[in-house]
Design an enzyme around this catalytic site. Sequence first.
Site, PDB file in Angstrom:
ATOM      1  N   VAL A  46      17.498  42.313  -4.925  1.00  0.00           N
ATOM      2  CA  VAL A  46      18.239  41.315  -4.396  1.00  0.00           C
ATOM      3  C   VAL A  46      19.019  40.392  -5.665  1.00  0.00           C
ATOM      4  O   VAL A  46      20.097  40.071  -5.172  1.00  0.00           O
ATOM      5  CB  VAL A  46      17.260  40.268  -3.615  1.00  0.00           C
ATOM      6  CG1 VAL A  46      18.179  39.113  -2.993  1.00  0.00           C
ATOM      7  CG2 VAL A  46      16.564  41.173  -2.461  1.00  0.00           C
ATOM      8  N   GLU A  47      18.452  40.293  -6.545  1.00  0.00           N
ATOM      9  CA  GLU A  47      19.113  39.524  -7.526  1.00  0.00           C
ATOM     10  C   GLU A  47      20.152  40.431  -8.212  1.00  0.00           C
ATOM     11  O   GLU A  47      21.267  39.809  -8.467  1.00  0.00           O
ATOM     12  CB  GLU A  47      18.106  39.276  -8.857  1.00  0.00           C
ATOM     13  CG  GLU A  47      16.951  38.170  -8.451  1.00  0.00           C
ATOM     14  CD  GLU A  47      17.567  36.803  -8.396  1.00  0.00           C
ATOM     15  OE1 GLU A  47      18.632  36.430  -8.788  1.00  0.00           O
ATOM     16  OE2 GLU A  47      17.083  35.854  -7.893  1.00  0.00           O
ATOM     17  N   SER A  48      20.048  41.691  -8.709  1.00  0.00           N
ATOM     18  CA  SER A  48      21.216  42.451  -9.550  1.00  0.00           C
ATOM     19  C   SER A  48      21.335  43.718  -9.312  1.00  0.00           C
ATOM     20  O   SER A  48      21.959  44.548  -9.817  1.00  0.00           O
ATOM     21  CB  SER A  48      20.716  42.095 -11.013  1.00  0.00           C
ATOM     22  OG  SER A  48      19.539  43.110 -11.284  1.00  0.00           O
ATOM     23  N   TYR A 152      18.287  34.754   0.991  1.00  0.00           N
ATOM     24  CA  TYR A 152      17.473  35.298  -0.135  1.00  0.00           C
ATOM     25  C   TYR A 152      16.095  35.966   0.503  1.00  0.00           C
ATOM     26  O   TYR A 152      16.019  37.400   0.240  1.00  0.00           O
ATOM     27  CB  TYR A 152      17.081  34.236  -1.223  1.00  0.00           C
ATOM     28  CG  TYR A 152      16.676  34.880  -2.496  1.00  0.00           C
ATOM     29  CD1 TYR A 152      17.563  35.429  -3.416  1.00  0.00           C
ATOM     30  CD2 TYR A 152      15.198  34.536  -2.767  1.00  0.00           C
ATOM     31  CE1 TYR A 152      16.993  36.003  -4.614  1.00  0.00           C
ATOM     32  CE2 TYR A 152      14.864  35.118  -4.033  1.00  0.00           C
ATOM     33  CZ  TYR A 152      15.581  35.839  -4.823  1.00  0.00           C
ATOM     34  OH  TYR A 152      15.203  36.178  -5.913  1.00  0.00           O
TER      35      TYR A 152
END
Length: 183
Positions: A46-48, A152
């Site tokens: 999800v982040e990168s 998120y």
Amino acid sequence: RYRKRLLASPLSIQNVAENAEPYLYFVVSELKAKNLPLELALLPIVESRYDPFAYSPGRAAGLWQFIPATGRHYGLHQDWWQDKRRDTVLATRSAITYLSALHKRFDNDWLLAMAAYNAGQGNVAKAIRKNTRLGKPTDYWSLDLPKETEHYIPKMLARLDIITHDTRLSFDLQSIAYDLHFK
């Protein structure tokens, strides 16, 4: 919604699996060593998208997308020559330390800890105080958080659902070799 979107794009899932392969063994090993939920290994998706060179408009960098101040706080040095937020080993260990601290701060609630990882612990604490003052529940789903943070956790849970229930898919998930790719 996120699950449907992901299932409509099997190539996207395949690309993330390819990105994750060199790092997943290390991340999972570090989580196991600290007795943390292995599901946290999905956060860098999800982040990168498991890209250690990812850089966001908000100046977050690396696999775990540390903003400069949080990175420095957790020992990730940044200067003209180097940015340790992009160091997979150091950033993973810092992310685990940070997530553990957030988990403890938010009464052992992983959803709140992950929300705080994304939005900042001050934003989550403020939303909790507001709901407490209004007599409302203080769980993740009840809080008024920034839009990005509201999306998120569902993004994370959609990926978890797809991976853990892959037998229901109309395509095959690529298996990822579970071995060390770097030292």
